[in-house]
Motif scaffolding. Structure first.
Motif, PDB file in Angstrom:
ATOM      1  N   ALA A  41       0.916  -0.958  -0.347  1.00  0.00           N
ATOM      2  CA  ALA A  41       0.309   0.647  -0.429  1.00  0.00           C
ATOM      3  C   ALA A  41       1.147   1.442  -0.342  1.00  0.00           C
ATOM      4  O   ALA A  41       0.249   2.662  -0.517  1.00  0.00           O
ATOM      5  N   ASP A  42       1.970   1.157   0.876  1.00  0.00           N
ATOM      6  CA  ASP A  42       3.087   2.787   0.871  1.00  0.00           C
ATOM      7  C   ASP A  42       3.655   3.109  -0.373  1.00  0.00           C
ATOM      8  O   ASP A  42       3.862   3.631  -1.058  1.00  0.00           O
ATOM      9  N   ASP A  43       3.917   1.757  -1.414  1.00  0.00           N
ATOM     10  CA  ASP A  43       3.891   1.969  -2.595  1.00  0.00           C
ATOM     11  C   ASP A  43       2.638   2.470  -4.231  1.00  0.00           C
ATOM     12  O   ASP A  43       3.415   2.990  -5.202  1.00  0.00           O
ATOM     13  N   THR A  97       1.513   4.300  -9.499  1.00  0.00           N
ATOM     14  CA  THR A  97       2.798   4.417  -8.141  1.00  0.00           C
ATOM     15  C   THR A  97       3.629   5.690  -8.109  1.00  0.00           C
ATOM     16  O   THR A  97       3.735   5.904  -8.140  1.00  0.00           O
ATOM     17  N   THR A  98       4.305   5.314  -6.558  1.00  0.00           N
ATOM     18  CA  THR A  98       4.910   6.606  -5.464  1.00  0.00           C
ATOM     19  C   THR A  98       6.499   6.527  -7.005  1.00  0.00           C
ATOM     20  O   THR A  98       6.353   5.988  -8.058  1.00  0.00           O
ATOM     21  N   PRO A  99       6.835   8.184  -7.135  1.00  0.00           N
ATOM     22  CA  PRO A  99       7.705   8.275  -7.720  1.00  0.00           C
ATOM     23  C   PRO A  99       8.888   7.207  -7.603  1.00  0.00           C
ATOM     24  O   PRO A  99       9.740   6.632  -8.445  1.00  0.00           O
ATOM     25  N   VAL A 100       9.432   6.408  -6.800  1.00  0.00           N
ATOM     26  CA  VAL A 100      10.421   6.187  -5.830  1.00  0.00           C
ATOM     27  C   VAL A 100      10.568   4.770  -6.736  1.00  0.00           C
ATOM     28  O   VAL A 100      10.778   3.312  -7.263  1.00  0.00           O
ATOM     29  N   ARG A 101       8.531   4.138  -6.291  1.00  0.00           N
ATOM     30  CA  ARG A 101       8.516   2.831  -7.270  1.00  0.00           C
ATOM     31  C   ARG A 101       8.599   2.872  -8.433  1.00  0.00           C
ATOM     32  O   ARG A 101       8.941   1.561  -9.038  1.00  0.00           O
ATOM     33  N   THR A 102       7.953   3.421  -9.585  1.00  0.00           N
ATOM     34  CA  THR A 102       7.831   4.025 -10.401  1.00  0.00           C
ATOM     35  C   THR A 102       9.905   4.264 -10.933  1.00  0.00           C
ATOM     36  O   THR A 102       9.943   2.906 -11.986  1.00  0.00           O
ATOM     37  N   ALA A 103      10.654   5.078 -10.355  1.00  0.00           N
ATOM     38  CA  ALA A 103      11.972   4.641 -10.822  1.00  0.00           C
ATOM     39  C   ALA A 103      12.534   3.493 -11.175  1.00  0.00           C
ATOM     40  O   ALA A 103      12.962   3.040 -11.727  1.00  0.00           O
ATOM     41  N   PHE A 104      12.293   2.591 -10.002  1.00  0.00           N
ATOM     42  CA  PHE A 104      13.015   1.533  -9.590  1.00  0.00           C
ATOM     43  C   PHE A 104      12.376   0.299 -10.692  1.00  0.00           C
ATOM     44  O   PHE A 104      12.616  -0.831 -10.941  1.00  0.00           O
ATOM     45  N   ASP A 105      10.623   0.309 -10.626  1.00  0.00           N
ATOM     46  CA  ASP A 105      10.137   0.221 -11.478  1.00  0.00           C
ATOM     47  C   ASP A 105      10.980  -0.505 -13.057  1.00  0.00           C
ATOM     48  O   ASP A 105      11.196  -1.128 -14.115  1.00  0.00           O
ATOM     49  N   LEU A 106      10.585   1.515 -13.556  1.00  0.00           N
ATOM     50  CA  LEU A 106      11.401   1.333 -14.764  1.00  0.00           C
ATOM     51  C   LEU A 106      13.147   1.315 -15.182  1.00  0.00           C
ATOM     52  O   LEU A 106      13.229   0.304 -16.103  1.00  0.00           O
ATOM     53  N   GLY A 107      13.466   1.064 -13.805  1.00  0.00           N
ATOM     54  CA  GLY A 107      14.945   0.703 -13.699  1.00  0.00           C
ATOM     55  C   GLY A 107      15.546  -0.612 -13.730  1.00  0.00           C
ATOM     56  O   GLY A 107      16.356  -1.043 -15.021  1.00  0.00           O
ATOM     57  N   ARG A 108      14.396  -1.654 -13.152  1.00  0.00           N
ATOM     58  CA  ARG A 108      14.424  -2.788 -13.366  1.00  0.00           C
ATOM     59  C   ARG A 108      14.145  -3.621 -14.383  1.00  0.00           C
ATOM     60  O   ARG A 108      13.988  -5.220 -15.061  1.00  0.00           O
ATOM     61  N   PRO A 112      17.819  10.285  -5.113  1.00  0.00           N
ATOM     62  CA  PRO A 112      19.128   9.466  -5.815  1.00  0.00           C
ATOM     63  C   PRO A 112      19.624   9.063  -4.368  1.00  0.00           C
ATOM     64  O   PRO A 112      19.137   7.319  -4.486  1.00  0.00           O
ATOM     65  N   ASP A 113      19.259   9.064  -3.545  1.00  0.00           N
ATOM     66  CA  ASP A 113      19.464   8.283  -2.269  1.00  0.00           C
ATOM     67  C   ASP A 113      18.737   7.600  -1.909  1.00  0.00           C
ATOM     68  O   ASP A 113      18.740   6.520  -1.111  1.00  0.00           O
ATOM     69  N   ALA A 114      16.991   8.133  -1.717  1.00  0.00           N
ATOM     70  CA  ALA A 114      15.620   7.734  -1.877  1.00  0.00           C
ATOM     71  C   ALA A 114      15.848   6.178  -2.523  1.00  0.00           C
ATOM     72  O   ALA A 114      15.224   4.620  -2.078  1.00  0.00           O
ATOM     73  N   LEU A 115      15.792   6.579  -3.928  1.00  0.00           N
ATOM     74  CA  LEU A 115      16.351   5.865  -4.471  1.00  0.00           C
ATOM     75  C   LEU A 115      17.015   3.741  -4.445  1.00  0.00           C
ATOM     76  O   LEU A 115      16.811   2.819  -4.518  1.00  0.00           O
ATOM     77  N   THR A 116      18.270   4.506  -4.022  1.00  0.00           N
ATOM     78  CA  THR A 116      19.092   3.841  -4.071  1.00  0.00           C
ATOM     79  C   THR A 116      18.905   3.359  -2.398  1.00  0.00           C
ATOM     80  O   THR A 116      19.316   2.054  -2.594  1.00  0.00           O
ATOM     81  N   ALA A 117      18.339   3.885  -1.633  1.00  0.00           N
ATOM     82  CA  ALA A 117      17.927   2.565  -0.488  1.00  0.00           C
ATOM     83  C   ALA A 117      16.829   1.631  -0.925  1.00  0.00           C
ATOM     84  O   ALA A 117      16.927   0.711   0.197  1.00  0.00           O
ATOM     85  N   TYR A 118      15.865   2.561  -1.440  1.00  0.00           N
ATOM     86  CA  TYR A 118      14.511   1.428  -1.806  1.00  0.00           C
ATOM     87  C   TYR A 118      15.007   0.310  -3.010  1.00  0.00           C
ATOM     88  O   TYR A 118      14.760  -0.611  -2.448  1.00  0.00           O
ATOM     89  N   THR A 119      16.103   0.417  -3.146  1.00  0.00           N
ATOM     90  CA  THR A 119      16.877  -0.557  -4.390  1.00  0.00           C
ATOM     91  C   THR A 119      17.356  -1.359  -3.306  1.00  0.00           C
ATOM     92  O   THR A 119      17.112  -2.720  -3.067  1.00  0.00           O
ATOM     93  N   ARG A 120      18.059  -1.211  -2.160  1.00  0.00           N
ATOM     94  CA  ARG A 120      18.443  -1.856  -0.985  1.00  0.00           C
ATOM     95  C   ARG A 120      17.577  -2.744  -0.094  1.00  0.00           C
ATOM     96  O   ARG A 120      17.712  -4.164  -0.520  1.00  0.00           O
ATOM     97  N   GLN A 121      16.435  -2.388  -0.236  1.00  0.00           N
ATOM     98  CA  GLN A 121      15.532  -2.312   0.787  1.00  0.00           C
ATOM     99  C   GLN A 121      14.739  -4.120  -0.076  1.00  0.00           C
ATOM    100  O   GLN A 121      13.996  -4.686  -0.156  1.00  0.00           O
ATOM    101  N   HIS A 122      15.037  -3.628  -1.411  1.00  0.00           N
ATOM    102  CA  HIS A 122      14.090  -4.111  -2.312  1.00  0.00           C
ATOM    103  C   HIS A 122      15.134  -5.567  -2.790  1.00  0.00           C
ATOM    104  O   HIS A 122      15.031  -6.001  -4.393  1.00  0.00           O
TER     105      HIS A 122
END
Length: 308
Positions: free
Chosen positions: A116-118, A128-139, A161-171
């Protein structure tokens, strides 16, 4: 010729569920079959005068989504203001693996965990939130397109960048998370256009040092002279992407004055077009390499040529 029916104010120019309109009594089946309305998706109609851009298709698709699904990928990026879509691209949505939705050529469904947080509501749509959107597009996108998308989201400050790095690390166990990490090493928050991203990647993938993006060039008194799309400051090499807007008379005149000023200061300016970047990347690399050699720089000794 049949008359167009009066458009109920409640329907306006946004897509709507026909079943809901019929239940409310504001439209009849005969009216829906008339020229006033256009069917977009099963049970989804819109005023026939509505221009069918991707926003309208997103709104139409959202009416059919389960409660725990959302617009995603390039459609989410479009909703956030980053348009990298091809003409007539289908709407991209994401939903949990256990959910089902009738297939339709105008909707591409990706099944993936969707906490739900995404998901947020933006402009009235689940996205999808911007960070989830960036994560999905990146992968999920090819490397160049992925970097273009992440660059655009970073430039608009929708993602840090730090937020996307942290999100990627968490997933990190998710499919494609390794690709996101590679994209992050190539991303550049200062890049102002997708073609600038492509030009930068042509240079880097050609084995040359990574140039600095949006470099401010000043004169001996510290006064601003120009901002270069890409630059090797120590070598005094500026690299420019020339879009179609540079052909306008006023822009062309400013470009000439700017180019002359940079030449007086000892800068070498390389200018490339879409034709160069998309169809002649080897020539781009060879010309940048020749400029670096001319300025006496050996790029094999440094990943990035920075000011001395």
């Amino acid at each position: 010729m049949p008359r167009r029916a009066r458009v109920p104010r409640s329907r306006g120019f946004l897509p709507f569920r026909a079943s809901a309109a019929l239940a409310e009594g504001v439209l009849t089946r005969a009216m829906l079959r008339g020229p006033t309305w256009r069917r977009l998706l099963p049970d989804v109609f819109v005023n026939a005068q509505t221009a069918l851009d991707h926003r309208v298709w997103c709104a139409a698709a959202a009416l059919l989504l389960p409660a725990d699904a959302a617009l995603a990928g390039l459609s989410a990026a479009y909703t956030w203001g980053v348009n990298l879509l091809a003409p007539d691209a289908p709407v991209q949505v994401v939903m949990p693996p256990e959910r089902r939705m009738r297939a339709h050529p105008r909707i591409t469904v990706v099944r993936s965990p969707l906490p739900a947080d995404d998901v947020v509501r933006f402009a009235g749509l689940p996205v999808t939130t911007p960070v989830r959107t960036a994560f999905d597009l990146g992968r999920r996108l090819p490397k160049v397109e992925a970097v273009m998308a992440v660059d655009a989201l970073l430039y608009r400050r929708l993602v840090k960048p730090d937020a996307l790095t942290a999100y990627t690390r968490q997933h990190q166990g998710w499919p494609g998370s390794r690709l996101v990490r590679e994209v992050l090493t190539l991303a550049e928050p200062l890049t102002e256009s997708p073609m600038e991203t492509r030009l930068r990647l042509v240079i880097v993938d050609g084995g040359l040092p990574r140039p600095i993006a949006q470099h401010d060039i000043t004169d001996s008194r510290g006064r601003f002279v120009a901002r270069s799309d890409l630059a090797y400051p120590a070598a005094k090499i500026a690299i420019e992407y020339e879009g179609d807007h540079h052909r306008e008379r006023a822009t062309f005149q400013r470009d000439i004055a700017r180019l002359n000023a940079l030449r007086e200061m000892g800068w070498l300016v390389l200018r490339f077009t879409a034709e160069d970047v998309l169809r002649k990347p080897d020539r781009v690399v060879s010309q940048v390499a020749a400029a670096l050699r001319e300025r006496g720089h050996d790029w094999n000794t440094s990943a990035v040529i920075r000011p001395v």
